[in-house]
Design an enzyme around this catalytic site. Sequence first.
Site, short mmCIF file in Angstrom:
data_model
loop_
_atom_site.label_atom_id
_atom_site.label_comp_id
_atom_site.label_asym_id
_atom_site.label_seq_id
_atom_site.Cartn_x
_atom_site.Cartn_y
_atom_site.Cartn_z
N CYS A 175 -2.12 -2.57 -12.61
CA CYS A 175 -1.37 -4.09 -12.07
C CYS A 175 -1.54 -4.17 -10.53
O CYS A 175 -1.16 -5.29 -10.03
CB CYS A 175 0.00 -4.16 -12.26
SG CYS A 175 0.72 -3.40 -14.05
N HIS A 312 6.63 -8.27 -6.56
CA HIS A 312 6.03 -7.83 -7.63
C HIS A 312 6.76 -8.48 -8.93
O HIS A 312 6.43 -8.97 -9.97
CB HIS A 312 5.86 -6.14 -7.82
CG HIS A 312 5.02 -6.00 -9.18
ND1 HIS A 312 3.71 -6.28 -9.36
CD2 HIS A 312 5.37 -4.81 -10.17
CE1 HIS A 312 3.25 -5.71 -10.35
NE2 HIS A 312 4.38 -5.11 -10.88
N GLU A 323 12.16 -2.36 -6.46
CA GLU A 323 11.63 -3.10 -5.34
C GLU A 323 12.58 -3.49 -4.35
O GLU A 323 12.46 -3.61 -3.38
CB GLU A 323 10.92 -4.40 -6.17
CG GLU A 323 10.16 -4.91 -5.23
CD GLU A 323 9.16 -6.03 -5.73
OE1 GLU A 323 8.25 -6.57 -5.03
OE2 GLU A 323 9.38 -6.33 -7.10
N LYS A 344 5.69 -14.20 -11.03
CA LYS A 344 5.84 -14.07 -12.75
C LYS A 344 6.87 -14.58 -13.34
O LYS A 344 6.77 -14.88 -14.69
CB LYS A 344 5.74 -12.34 -12.66
CG LYS A 344 4.80 -11.59 -12.08
CD LYS A 344 4.75 -10.20 -12.42
CE LYS A 344 3.52 -9.61 -11.91
NZ LYS A 344 3.66 -9.25 -10.44
N HIS A 349 3.01 -11.85 -16.26
CA HIS A 349 2.19 -10.96 -15.50
C HIS A 349 0.87 -10.96 -15.80
O HIS A 349 0.62 -10.42 -17.08
CB HIS A 349 3.21 -9.64 -15.93
CG HIS A 349 2.69 -8.24 -15.13
ND1 HIS A 349 1.45 -8.11 -14.49
CD2 HIS A 349 3.36 -7.20 -14.93
CE1 HIS A 349 1.66 -6.95 -13.95
NE2 HIS A 349 2.67 -6.40 -14.04
N PHE A 408 1.19 0.13 -13.35
CA PHE A 408 1.24 1.45 -13.88
C PHE A 408 0.85 2.55 -13.42
O PHE A 408 -0.26 2.35 -12.86
CB PHE A 408 0.79 1.18 -15.45
CG PHE A 408 1.60 0.07 -16.29
CD1 PHE A 408 2.89 0.56 -16.50
CD2 PHE A 408 1.27 -0.97 -16.64
CE1 PHE A 408 3.71 -0.09 -17.20
CE2 PHE A 408 1.94 -2.00 -17.56
CZ PHE A 408 3.31 -1.56 -18.01
#
Length: 421
Positions: A175, A312, A323, A344, A349, A408
Amino acid sequence: MSAQVFITGLGMVTSLGADVEACWRRALAGESGLSPITSFDAKALPVAGAGEVSEETLRAIRERLPEEYAGEGERRVLFALDAAQSAMMDAGMRPGDYAPERAGAVMGTGLSSYRLEDFAAWADPENGFDATRFAKELEMTQASGYFNNPPERATSLVAEWFELAGPAGTITSACAAAGQAIGLGMRMIRRGEADVVLCGGADSMIHPVGMAIFLLLGAASKSKDPICRPFDRRRSGLAVGEGAGVVVLESEAHARGRGAAPYAALSGYGASMDAHQVTAPHPAGRGAVRSMGEAIEDAGLAPGDVAYVNAHGTGTKLNDPVETRAIREVFGARADALAVSSSKSMIGHLIAACGAPEFIFTALSVAHDIVHPTTNLENPDPKCDLDYVAGGAREMPVPAAITNSFGFGGQNATLLVRKAA
């Protein structure tokens, strides 16, 4: 001020539309591109939907790229080509406007799709997989499978199309891939390796194997509605999206030499590794703190100079509070004055590509002094206590903004955009 890296062209394909204008307009309106899956029979999957590129958008791409649409087997490559063409047209640039050896390409992408048919067709009930026959009949594999579409295919085709003979690369850091691709493009220009770099990301994992992966990881939402709720108490996981975002970066000298009008300047890039766990962020947001801090420092700014964070913001139980905690650590008392929102919540995503459309939204926020909202935030999680722009788009001064991509494996990227001087 040292020479700047200008953002002069934008191209995008997402579930919100076939071009930047449509995607930006709908994002500001807080519209959702999430809907039930139609590209394959997903009835057996416990997911309500995804950020799938619509049939209307696919028709628009077919009109723009008829030959590629007819012959290209992989959706993400098609999205990359379309977004790249749009970005170059938006920049008013064509081959001949730059020296080919001074023009590069960097794309973030996933690892391609392994089609089950490509294994079942050569399976021998007694002896297992017939590798010898498979090697002889490789041309018979699925057009959309790995063997016909390796990860670097989009980068190679984009470079060929636009005669980009300079430095190139394909980033597959999950990502964080598109964010890192754009950051590396900026560094190529700063180091004097290129005058122009076409960079961004493209991905599509809305297929049976891709969706199964995120369900097995426990990351995908199993909500009865195709909805994503970043920072909400009732968030249940990410909604998988697909598409592409591509930008044209230019050195200040090159852009000014041809009279280009930049959207903004890309001034900072930070990257880090959590070094913690493959499928979970560091609980204290160690890597996120480092990537944000490095991007701000790289730009020669202080945290107080940043007005907006494009988060994110996945809508997963793990990401959102971590986050939030990381933003608070980086910005301190300034954190409460920040506007923070998640793209998102509307487009899903886009996995390896997610950082590219989100970077484009961030650049447009800086260019136009307005930020899009976080949709579906109705019951804020007490652990997520920032200003997530939940009530609709907000007009506000945005002299500088950052956008985060946390992948990830603990891979992180942060980009800082500021107004072009």
